[in-house]
Motif scaffolding. Sequence first.
Motif, PDB file in Angstrom:
ATOM      1  N   GLY A  19     -25.439 107.964 -39.746  1.00  0.00           N
ATOM      2  CA  GLY A  19     -25.800 109.479 -39.280  1.00  0.00           C
ATOM      3  C   GLY A  19     -26.942 109.665 -38.712  1.00  0.00           C
ATOM      4  O   GLY A  19     -26.779 110.210 -38.486  1.00  0.00           O
ATOM      5  N   VAL A  20     -27.900 108.425 -38.709  1.00  0.00           N
ATOM      6  CA  VAL A  20     -29.140 108.321 -38.367  1.00  0.00           C
ATOM      7  C   VAL A  20     -29.024 108.398 -36.339  1.00  0.00           C
ATOM      8  O   VAL A  20     -29.266 109.303 -35.329  1.00  0.00           O
ATOM      9  CB  VAL A  20     -29.806 107.084 -38.607  1.00  0.00           C
ATOM     10  CG1 VAL A  20     -30.658 106.446 -37.705  1.00  0.00           C
ATOM     11  CG2 VAL A  20     -30.256 107.243 -39.539  1.00  0.00           C
ATOM     12  N   VAL A  21     -27.638 107.675 -35.987  1.00  0.00           N
ATOM     13  CA  VAL A  21     -27.039 107.688 -35.077  1.00  0.00           C
ATOM     14  C   VAL A  21     -27.184 108.920 -34.242  1.00  0.00           C
ATOM     15  O   VAL A  21     -27.529 108.997 -33.120  1.00  0.00           O
ATOM     16  CB  VAL A  21     -26.590 106.213 -34.371  1.00  0.00           C
ATOM     17  CG1 VAL A  21     -25.779 106.599 -32.816  1.00  0.00           C
ATOM     18  CG2 VAL A  21     -26.421 104.775 -34.954  1.00  0.00           C
ATOM     19  N   VAL A  22     -26.527 109.741 -35.164  1.00  0.00           N
ATOM     20  CA  VAL A  22     -25.530 110.936 -34.180  1.00  0.00           C
ATOM     21  C   VAL A  22     -26.964 111.514 -34.349  1.00  0.00           C
ATOM     22  O   VAL A  22     -27.367 112.355 -33.608  1.00  0.00           O
ATOM     23  CB  VAL A  22     -24.651 111.382 -35.106  1.00  0.00           C
ATOM     24  CG1 VAL A  22     -24.459 113.012 -35.461  1.00  0.00           C
ATOM     25  CG2 VAL A  22     -23.318 110.442 -35.092  1.00  0.00           C
ATOM     26  N   ALA A  23     -28.180 111.909 -35.347  1.00  0.00           N
ATOM     27  CA  ALA A  23     -29.059 112.298 -35.822  1.00  0.00           C
ATOM     28  C   ALA A  23     -30.262 112.255 -34.210  1.00  0.00           C
ATOM     29  O   ALA A  23     -30.400 113.080 -33.707  1.00  0.00           O
ATOM     30  CB  ALA A  23     -30.217 112.070 -36.435  1.00  0.00           C
ATOM     31  N   VAL A  24     -29.631 111.294 -34.000  1.00  0.00           N
ATOM     32  CA  VAL A  24     -31.643 110.524 -33.004  1.00  0.00           C
ATOM     33  C   VAL A  24     -30.715 110.969 -32.001  1.00  0.00           C
ATOM     34  O   VAL A  24     -32.086 110.398 -30.326  1.00  0.00           O
ATOM     35  CB  VAL A  24     -31.815 109.307 -32.948  1.00  0.00           C
ATOM     36  CG1 VAL A  24     -33.046 109.160 -34.492  1.00  0.00           C
ATOM     37  CG2 VAL A  24     -31.187 108.431 -32.873  1.00  0.00           C
ATOM     38  N   VAL A  48     -23.973 116.392 -21.932  1.00  0.00           N
ATOM     39  CA  VAL A  48     -22.954 116.187 -22.483  1.00  0.00           C
ATOM     40  C   VAL A  48     -23.010 115.892 -24.240  1.00  0.00           C
ATOM     41  O   VAL A  48     -22.779 116.605 -25.165  1.00  0.00           O
ATOM     42  CB  VAL A  48     -20.800 115.414 -22.081  1.00  0.00           C
ATOM     43  CG1 VAL A  48     -20.622 115.680 -23.607  1.00  0.00           C
ATOM     44  CG2 VAL A  48     -20.777 116.056 -20.541  1.00  0.00           C
ATOM     45  N   VAL A  49     -23.288 114.435 -24.294  1.00  0.00           N
ATOM     46  CA  VAL A  49     -23.866 113.433 -25.255  1.00  0.00           C
ATOM     47  C   VAL A  49     -24.655 114.635 -26.393  1.00  0.00           C
ATOM     48  O   VAL A  49     -24.346 114.804 -27.614  1.00  0.00           O
ATOM     49  CB  VAL A  49     -24.099 112.412 -25.049  1.00  0.00           C
ATOM     50  CG1 VAL A  49     -24.160 112.129 -26.268  1.00  0.00           C
ATOM     51  CG2 VAL A  49     -22.924 111.051 -24.589  1.00  0.00           C
ATOM     52  N   HIS A  50     -25.699 114.662 -25.363  1.00  0.00           N
ATOM     53  CA  HIS A  50     -26.615 115.743 -26.027  1.00  0.00           C
ATOM     54  C   HIS A  50     -26.076 116.946 -26.267  1.00  0.00           C
ATOM     55  O   HIS A  50     -26.487 117.790 -27.751  1.00  0.00           O
ATOM     56  CB  HIS A  50     -28.295 116.279 -24.839  1.00  0.00           C
ATOM     57  CG  HIS A  50     -29.028 116.901 -25.654  1.00  0.00           C
ATOM     58  ND1 HIS A  50     -30.320 116.833 -26.352  1.00  0.00           N
ATOM     59  CD2 HIS A  50     -29.155 118.229 -25.234  1.00  0.00           C
ATOM     60  CE1 HIS A  50     -30.165 118.308 -26.275  1.00  0.00           C
ATOM     61  NE2 HIS A  50     -30.142 118.749 -25.977  1.00  0.00           N
ATOM     62  N   LEU A  51     -25.598 117.996 -25.886  1.00  0.00           N
ATOM     63  CA  LEU A  51     -24.804 119.363 -26.191  1.00  0.00           C
ATOM     64  C   LEU A  51     -24.056 118.587 -27.986  1.00  0.00           C
ATOM     65  O   LEU A  51     -24.202 119.782 -28.369  1.00  0.00           O
ATOM     66  CB  LEU A  51     -23.681 119.571 -25.238  1.00  0.00           C
ATOM     67  CG  LEU A  51     -24.748 120.071 -23.716  1.00  0.00           C
ATOM     68  CD1 LEU A  51     -24.048 120.746 -22.978  1.00  0.00           C
ATOM     69  CD2 LEU A  51     -26.041 121.291 -24.899  1.00  0.00           C
ATOM     70  N   ILE A  52     -23.244 117.811 -27.266  1.00  0.00           N
ATOM     71  CA  ILE A  52     -22.617 117.594 -28.579  1.00  0.00           C
ATOM     72  C   ILE A  52     -22.864 116.937 -29.662  1.00  0.00           C
ATOM     73  O   ILE A  52     -22.723 117.455 -31.476  1.00  0.00           O
ATOM     74  CB  ILE A  52     -21.416 116.122 -28.335  1.00  0.00           C
ATOM     75  CG1 ILE A  52     -20.357 116.992 -27.914  1.00  0.00           C
ATOM     76  CG2 ILE A  52     -20.436 114.930 -29.598  1.00  0.00           C
ATOM     77  CD1 ILE A  52     -19.699 115.561 -26.654  1.00  0.00           C
ATOM     78  N   SER A  53     -23.858 115.933 -29.613  1.00  0.00           N
ATOM     79  CA  SER A  53     -24.615 115.315 -30.850  1.00  0.00           C
ATOM     80  C   SER A  53     -25.436 116.382 -31.639  1.00  0.00           C
ATOM     81  O   SER A  53     -26.350 116.843 -32.428  1.00  0.00           O
ATOM     82  CB  SER A  53     -26.099 114.175 -30.026  1.00  0.00           C
ATOM     83  OG  SER A  53     -26.218 114.167 -29.466  1.00  0.00           O
ATOM     84  N   SER A  54     -26.178 117.904 -30.228  1.00  0.00           N
ATOM     85  CA  SER A  54     -27.347 118.794 -31.324  1.00  0.00           C
ATOM     86  C   SER A  54     -26.576 120.010 -31.434  1.00  0.00           C
ATOM     87  O   SER A  54     -27.175 121.172 -32.482  1.00  0.00           O
ATOM     88  CB  SER A  54     -28.181 119.028 -30.263  1.00  0.00           C
ATOM     89  OG  SER A  54     -28.636 118.180 -29.200  1.00  0.00           O
TER      90      SER A  54
END
Length: 171
Positions: A19-24, A48-54
């Motif tokens: 959860g912390v990794v996905v959030a940051v 892409v990673v920023h868009l997915i994780s946000s």
Amino acid sequence: MNVTLAPSRMMVPAALSVGVVVAVMGPLLTRQAVEGGRETVGGPVGHVVHLISSAGWSWAALAFAVGWVCRSGGRAVWLAPATLMVAVAAYYLVKLGQGGFRAYPLDPRGFGDGAAPLPIDWGSMAGTVTVWWIGALVFGPFLGLAGAHKSVFTETVKNNRGKLLVRALGT
């Protein structure tokens, strides 16, 4: 065949860490743009990673995945919202560290280069975190439970594939 993805004693720290990794990932893949605002770093992959994780659906998928890994409705009901709450706290702590939640000056004169940083607007941060924590507490148990039931359903289908086919064909 019963496949355990993680030992029971490791479930809670593993879920909270993911959860912390996905959030940051979302806020860490941005930086202050020269012309103001934020810009994505890391090229196309970082974008892409920023868009997915946000995105909100990825946070819902996180709670669902926690339930799926738990394979127990009782644990999924409390671990999914706990994971979301820890993730929300991590996300907004990173945003705070990046200069978010700064109070706006009423008089903009004298706030140029070399000026002291603006104070933190703790009320705004607390309000935002509280809203998302309430969302985690409301939707997290349902998403976790759905993930736990999905894993039970998948195991049932795998274990009874032949029986289900015979019943479906009516023979």
